[in-house]
Design an enzyme around this catalytic site. Structure first.
Site, PDB file in Angstrom:
ATOM      1  N   LYS A 202       0.811  -1.279  -0.247  1.00 46.01           N
ATOM      2  CA  LYS A 202       0.129   0.398  -0.058  1.00 46.01           C
ATOM      3  C   LYS A 202       0.892   1.294  -0.228  1.00 46.01           C
ATOM      4  CE  LYS A 202      -3.579   2.213   2.693  1.00 46.01           C
ATOM      5  NZ  LYS A 202      -4.083   2.243   4.082  1.00 46.01           N
ATOM      6  N   GLU A 208      11.001  -4.831   3.391  1.00 44.52           N
ATOM      7  CA  GLU A 208      10.866  -6.696   3.369  1.00 44.52           C
ATOM      8  C   GLU A 208      11.041  -5.838   1.775  1.00 44.52           C
ATOM      9  OE1 GLU A 208       9.071  -4.898   5.845  1.00 44.52           O
ATOM     10  OE2 GLU A 208       9.893  -6.421   7.374  1.00 44.52           O
ATOM     11  N   GLY A 263      -4.069  -1.600   5.177  1.00 42.27           N
ATOM     12  CA  GLY A 263      -3.870  -2.721   5.016  1.00 42.27           C
ATOM     13  C   GLY A 263      -4.307  -3.930   5.610  1.00 42.27           C
ATOM     14  N   GLU A 349      -2.838  -5.971  15.462  1.00 45.07           N
ATOM     15  CA  GLU A 349      -2.880  -5.024  15.575  1.00 45.07           C
ATOM     16  C   GLU A 349      -4.367  -3.755  15.405  1.00 45.07           C
ATOM     17  OE1 GLU A 349      -1.071  -4.045  10.619  1.00 45.07           O
ATOM     18  OE2 GLU A 349       0.369  -4.424  11.667  1.00 45.07           O
TER      19      GLU A 349
END
Ligand SMILES: O=P(O)(O)OC[C@H]1O[C@](O)(CO)[C@@H](O)[C@@H]1O
Length: 540
Positions: A202, A208, A263, A349
């Site tokens: 996004k 990573e 996300g 999260e």
């Protein structure tokens, strides 16, 4: 642990008192009410929830519903679908529902959603029918999704789960970790000429993903891909078009994302393109349609009949009043083995927060610790703790009525074990039962008295069971949306923002500061001695 002194909800004190006064057992509740298992169930589309094996009665449910009303949950549900700024710290709506429920969503989002879905369909069809060529004119046989967190976990879980629906012509693989062996293990047997990479990010700033995408580009170049043909091997999904273009992705190979989709809620967007690649566009649409069924239910059903709200209220009840801090997700469906990992991000999260929506310290505990594995593997591992440990763990069993393999006997054993586990949690085993068993097995009285306490299982431990008619794109869509909405409800009840994740940032920043020290051996003099020693160990 924080113990909540009070919520502002008027029904909070009576609810707390009801929990404190609770003296009956689950077994008693079932004995007293033969209809219990009919009353405490809900059905939505392909899903059936049995929540009768919980420490609840009508009074508890009424009080919980009152708390939800007083917390403004019905209005908050409408606000979510309407596109209000529910993500208050980032000043954004959270309109993942607009990706699958056009009828319930703001009309101004529909054009871009439809356009993105068409773009996904065009790319996927071009790859499937062989018109998308790699260098040397080879058709694409392998698609590697490079992404992490929400740009990995959802699509990976769905692709794994729906193996039976996979198209023959394409294999979809996933790379997430910055540990180089993740990428290397996935690509070592691939032919670069017929491999397409999806760079899913996004933000297009995630370390990573960028490093893995760079390494993939190097791999292509090192294996004969001419620089001017690299574009045939990459597509991107991002809301940061500029960064994707700067990386070298052709602009017409960039599929959109928007800041109004979080996300971890994004598998319904173009981030879900690996799902469409693996299963075909129609199955991706069936996944969206399954989510739409749950959206409509969540939007319209009264709280008392609302499946996501019910799951959330049960968690709220146990977390706030009964000292539960942990929740096991136990899919008795092998192919849902990635579900616990997916739900960990979705739930932890979102709900792992220490302040409320206004930045004030929470007075209650927030998100629970989620974990789990596929049944029956967990039974030969951590179920010991579920049955005899001293910690309190909430349990969701998830099963499919229709077998996912041809081995019918296996399925019957699998279901028997799933139901057996929830029954064992409920009933347990008394000292008298344990002694009887031992005596019947030939133990003498002394050995029986010595061993029996070790065999006692307290029982009286709650669980939910969710049955899916079958593991299909449609039912999986509903299941995922169920948990998404459950998380939203808990955010409302705990009065926190479930759509930001500032807590992950500090570690990323420090990682970036430590990186040059690892490559140069030069430590910041202000760092603690443990950090310095660890870096020296790595660099000496
Ligand atoms: O899609 P992106 O921007 O690469 O982010 C990946 C993931 O990183 C996070 O921001 C956490 O670090 C998640 O919320 C997100 O899903």
């Amino acid at each position: 642990m924080n113990t909540p002194e009070s919520y502002d909800y008027p029904s909070w004190e009576p609810l707390k008192k009801h929990a404190n006064d609770w003296s009956t057992s689950l077994a008693n509740l079932f004995n007293q009410d033969p209809e219990r298992s009919n009353r405490y169930t809900l059905s939505v589309g392909d899903l059936y929830l049995d929540y009768s094996k919980n420490h609840i009665d009508d009074k508890a449910l009424t009080l919980l519903n009152s708390v939800a009303q007083e917390a403004g949950l019905p209005e908050a549900i409408k606000a979510l679908f309407r596109g209000d700024i529910v993500n208050n710290t980032e000043h954004r709506p959270a309109l993942h529902t607009a990706l699958r429920s056009p009828k319930l969503s703001p009309s101004d989002k529909q054009d871009c959603v439809n356009k993105a879905q068409e773009q996904v369909a065009t790319v996927v069809e071009k790859v499937h029918n062989g018109r998308w060529k790699g260098f040397n004119g080879k058709r694409i046989t392998h698609v590697v999704n490079i992404g992490i967190g929400g740009s990995d976990l959802g699509p990976r879980m769905v692709v794994n789960a729906l193996k039976d629906y996979q198209v023959d012509s394409i294999e979809v693989l996933f790379v997430a970790n910055i540990d180089g062996s993740d990428l290397c293990d996935q690509i070592e047997h691939l032919n670069p000429e017929s491999t397409l990479f999806i760079v899913a990010s996004k933000s297009f700033s995630t370390l990573e993903t960028k490093e893995n995408a760079l390494a993939a580009r190097q791999w292509l170049l090192a294996n004969g891909c001419p620089v001017e043909q690299l574009h045939c091997h990459f597509i991107a999904v991002s809301s940061n078009i500029e960064a994707a273009v700067e990386f070298g992705i052709a602009e017409d190979h960039i599929l959109p994302m928007w800041d109004w989709v979080g996300g971890r809620y994004s598998l319904w967007s173009a981030i879900g393109i690996p799902i469409a690649m693996a299963l075909g566009v129609d199955n991706f649409k069936a996944l969206l349609a399954g989510a739409e069924v749950m959206d409509e239910h969540f939007h319209c059903a009264d709280l008392a009949d609302n499946m996501p709200a019910t799951l959330a209220l049960l968690t709220f009840w146990y977390s706030s009043n009964w000292g539960y801090e942990s929740q096991a997700i136990l899919p008795y469906v092998q192919r849902l083995h990635r579900l616990p990992a997916y739900l960990q991000q979705l739930d932890m999260e979102s709900l792992g927060k220490r302040v409320d929506r206004n930045g004030n310290d929470l007075t209650d505990n927030s998100g629970l610790i989620l974990w789990g594995t596929e049944g029956t593997n967990g039974q030969h591992s951590f179920h010991q703790l579920l049955h005899q440990g001293t910690r309190k763990v909430l349990v969701d069993f998830i099963a499919s009525i229709k077998p996912t393999s041809e081995l019918e006997t296996h399925h019957h054993y699998l279901m028997a074990n799933c139901i057996g586990q929830s029954q064992a949690l409920l009933e347990g085993k008394s000292l008298a039962q344990a002694k009887k068993e031992l005596l019947e097995a030939g133990y003498d009285q002394k050995a029986t008295d010595d061993i029996a306490p070790h065999k006692v299982i307290p029982g009286n431990r709650p669980s939910n069971t969710i049955l899916m008619n079958e593991l299909s794109p449609h039912s999986l869509g509903s299941l995922i949306a169920l948990y998404e909405h459950k998380v939203y409800c808990l955010g409302v009840l705990w009065n926190l923002n479930p759509f930001d994740q500032w807590g992950v940032e500090l570690g990323k920043q420090l990682g970036l500061k430590i990186y040059p020290a690892i490559t140069s051996g030069d430590c910041d003099s202000g760092w603690d001695s443990s950090t310095k020693n660890l870096i020296r160990k790595l660099t000496s």
